[in-house]
Every structure is written in C-alpha cells, then in structure tokens.
Design a protein around this motif. Structure first.
Motif, PDB file in Angstrom:
ATOM      1  N   PHE A   7       0.819  -0.847   0.191  1.00  0.00           N
ATOM      2  CA  PHE A   7      -0.137   0.248  -0.542  1.00  0.00           C
ATOM      3  C   PHE A   7       0.534   0.755   0.231  1.00  0.00           C
ATOM      4  O   PHE A   7       1.623   1.578   1.319  1.00  0.00           O
ATOM      5  CB  PHE A   7      -0.903  -0.153   1.090  1.00  0.00           C
ATOM      6  N   ASP A   8       1.243   1.620  -1.285  1.00  0.00           N
ATOM      7  CA  ASP A   8       1.440   3.033  -1.306  1.00  0.00           C
ATOM      8  C   ASP A   8       0.796   4.643  -0.779  1.00  0.00           C
ATOM      9  O   ASP A   8       0.037   4.424  -1.275  1.00  0.00           O
ATOM     10  CB  ASP A   8       2.641   2.961  -2.535  1.00  0.00           C
ATOM     11  N   PRO A   9       2.407   5.462  -0.073  1.00  0.00           N
ATOM     12  CA  PRO A   9       1.286   6.333  -0.859  1.00  0.00           C
ATOM     13  C   PRO A   9       0.601   7.254  -1.746  1.00  0.00           C
ATOM     14  O   PRO A   9       1.038   6.999  -2.888  1.00  0.00           O
ATOM     15  CB  PRO A   9       2.784   7.255   0.353  1.00  0.00           C
ATOM     16  N   ALA A  10       0.558   8.351  -1.632  1.00  0.00           N
ATOM     17  CA  ALA A  10      -0.238   9.313  -2.665  1.00  0.00           C
ATOM     18  C   ALA A  10       0.306   9.389  -3.653  1.00  0.00           C
ATOM     19  O   ALA A  10       2.200  10.240  -3.513  1.00  0.00           O
ATOM     20  CB  ALA A  10      -1.309  10.205  -1.914  1.00  0.00           C
ATOM     21  N   THR A  49      -3.611   7.259  -4.549  1.00  0.00           N
ATOM     22  CA  THR A  49      -4.100   8.234  -5.518  1.00  0.00           C
ATOM     23  C   THR A  49      -4.953   8.257  -6.361  1.00  0.00           C
ATOM     24  O   THR A  49      -6.116   8.518  -6.900  1.00  0.00           O
ATOM     25  CB  THR A  49      -2.979   8.950  -6.244  1.00  0.00           C
ATOM     26  N   SER A  50      -4.836   6.203  -7.055  1.00  0.00           N
ATOM     27  CA  SER A  50      -5.844   6.143  -8.129  1.00  0.00           C
ATOM     28  C   SER A  50      -6.762   4.625  -7.269  1.00  0.00           C
ATOM     29  O   SER A  50      -7.873   4.676  -7.640  1.00  0.00           O
ATOM     30  CB  SER A  50      -4.931   5.467  -8.551  1.00  0.00           C
ATOM     31  N   GLU A  51      -6.649   4.782  -5.558  1.00  0.00           N
ATOM     32  CA  GLU A  51      -6.887   3.358  -5.826  1.00  0.00           C
ATOM     33  C   GLU A  51      -7.221   3.122  -3.699  1.00  0.00           C
ATOM     34  O   GLU A  51      -7.354   2.375  -3.136  1.00  0.00           O
ATOM     35  CB  GLU A  51      -6.334   1.816  -6.035  1.00  0.00           C
ATOM     36  N   PRO A  52      -7.680   4.283  -3.362  1.00  0.00           N
ATOM     37  CA  PRO A  52      -8.374   4.351  -1.825  1.00  0.00           C
ATOM     38  C   PRO A  52      -9.544   4.254  -1.336  1.00  0.00           C
ATOM     39  O   PRO A  52      -9.431   3.456  -0.172  1.00  0.00           O
ATOM     40  CB  PRO A  52      -8.354   5.857  -2.504  1.00  0.00           C
ATOM     41  N   GLN A  53     -10.434   2.671  -2.842  1.00  0.00           N
ATOM     42  CA  GLN A  53     -11.085   2.004  -1.947  1.00  0.00           C
ATOM     43  C   GLN A  53     -10.407   0.906  -1.186  1.00  0.00           C
ATOM     44  O   GLN A  53     -10.674   0.067  -0.366  1.00  0.00           O
ATOM     45  CB  GLN A  53     -12.272   1.802  -2.739  1.00  0.00           C
ATOM     46  N   ARG A  54      -9.220   0.527  -2.324  1.00  0.00           N
ATOM     47  CA  ARG A  54      -8.677  -0.305  -1.220  1.00  0.00           C
ATOM     48  C   ARG A  54      -7.990   0.041  -0.259  1.00  0.00           C
ATOM     49  O   ARG A  54      -7.475  -1.376   0.901  1.00  0.00           O
ATOM     50  CB  ARG A  54      -7.297  -0.711  -2.100  1.00  0.00           C
ATOM     51  N   VAL A  56      -9.547   1.967   2.310  1.00  0.00           N
ATOM     52  CA  VAL A  56     -10.532   1.196   3.136  1.00  0.00           C
ATOM     53  C   VAL A  56     -10.996   0.339   3.513  1.00  0.00           C
ATOM     54  O   VAL A  56     -11.594   0.082   4.799  1.00  0.00           O
ATOM     55  CB  VAL A  56     -11.832   1.984   2.273  1.00  0.00           C
ATOM     56  N   GLU A  57     -11.228  -0.433   2.274  1.00  0.00           N
ATOM     57  CA  GLU A  57     -11.474  -1.839   2.061  1.00  0.00           C
ATOM     58  C   GLU A  57     -10.740  -3.083   3.501  1.00  0.00           C
ATOM     59  O   GLU A  57     -11.508  -3.603   3.785  1.00  0.00           O
ATOM     60  CB  GLU A  57     -11.986  -2.791   0.988  1.00  0.00           C
ATOM     61  N   ASN A  58      -9.648  -2.556   3.559  1.00  0.00           N
ATOM     62  CA  ASN A  58      -8.150  -3.415   4.377  1.00  0.00           C
ATOM     63  C   ASN A  58      -8.379  -3.260   5.722  1.00  0.00           C
ATOM     64  O   ASN A  58      -7.812  -2.051   6.214  1.00  0.00           O
ATOM     65  CB  ASN A  58      -7.090  -3.309   3.875  1.00  0.00           C
ATOM     66  N   LYS A  59      -9.310  -3.738   6.478  1.00  0.00           N
ATOM     67  CA  LYS A  59      -9.068  -3.206   7.548  1.00  0.00           C
ATOM     68  C   LYS A  59      -8.153  -2.945   7.865  1.00  0.00           C
ATOM     69  O   LYS A  59      -7.726  -1.920   9.225  1.00  0.00           O
ATOM     70  CB  LYS A  59      -9.898  -4.056   9.119  1.00  0.00           C
ATOM     71  N   THR A  60      -7.014  -3.882   8.372  1.00  0.00           N
ATOM     72  CA  THR A  60      -5.383  -4.137   8.710  1.00  0.00           C
ATOM     73  C   THR A  60      -4.313  -2.714   8.472  1.00  0.00           C
ATOM     74  O   THR A  60      -4.696  -1.695   9.209  1.00  0.00           O
ATOM     75  CB  THR A  60      -4.561  -5.293   8.488  1.00  0.00           C
ATOM     76  N   VAL A  61      -5.197  -2.070   7.323  1.00  0.00           N
ATOM     77  CA  VAL A  61      -4.738  -0.690   7.052  1.00  0.00           C
ATOM     78  C   VAL A  61      -5.205   0.596   7.339  1.00  0.00           C
ATOM     79  O   VAL A  61      -4.831   1.514   7.392  1.00  0.00           O
ATOM     80  CB  VAL A  61      -4.558  -1.118   5.085  1.00  0.00           C
TER      81      VAL A  61
END
Length: 120
Positions: A7-10, A49-54, A56-61
C-alpha cells in the motif's frame, strides 16, 4: 505461496519518475513487483491516489493509518503488516517469496518482456 500487498502513499505513479523528487526505491520496487507478477507470484500494489477504496476496504491498513497517518508504505504478507514506512529490500522479498535474491532485477532494471511486440 505467501500473498504480498503493498500500500503506497499518494503519488502520481508506481515508479515516481514523474514526481518532483526522485526516490530510487520506487523503480526498484516496481521492477520487483513486475518480476514477481511475471513469475505468477501473488503480489498486488495499491496507490492511495488511484485506488483509495483498497485502503478503505482493508481493516489492517485502516487501523495502521489511524495510528500512524504518515506510515505508508505498508507491506502486508498474508494480511499482516511486516514493514511500514519503507519498502522491503530485495533480500526481504527473497525471504518472503522463497525466490533467490540473485534472480531479482538489478535496482530499477525492469524485467525484459518474454514476447517481442511489433506496432504497425
């Protein structure tokens, strides 16, 4: 096989070459991810930036970001954060994947395609 998720920063792209400052880690990691995908290794990489939903969907993240909003990148192996704030080294990728480190592309060197394409 262990599943890896990064999971990369923006940022504008996964290599960082179009940004205002150049981080040599970004093309190295992009090369490693590309290499592992060519080997059909289960690895995914997400950009805020391009996949913010990923994110949001990952509780650990979600929980990690709540504790440390500046902690990206996060690297998860089988759903557990194994590295935050920096990317895995090639040696660490080798340990996780079981692939010999000397098989990974040199820093920033993209793997060569197996099939040559001709554009007419």
């Amino acid at each position: 096989m262990k599943k890896i998720k990064i999971f990369d920063p923006a940022m504008c792209c996964s290599t960082g070459v179009c940004g205002t400052s150049f981080d040599p880690e970004l093309p190295r990691v992009a090369s490693v991810v590309s290499f592992l995908k060519q080997k059909n290794y289960p690895i995914e990489r997400f950009n805020l930036t391009s996949e913010p939903q990923r994110f949001v969907e990952n509780k650990t993240v979600q929980e990690a970001l709540a504790k440390n909003p500046e902690g990206l990148p996060f690297t998860l192996v089988d759903g557990v954060i194994v590295q935050q704030g920096t990317y895995l080294s090639n040696q660490a990728f080798a340990e996780v994947t079981g692939i010999s480190e000397d098989q990974f592309p040199a820093s920033g060197e993209a793997p060569k395609p197996k099939i040559r394409l001709t554009i007419e």
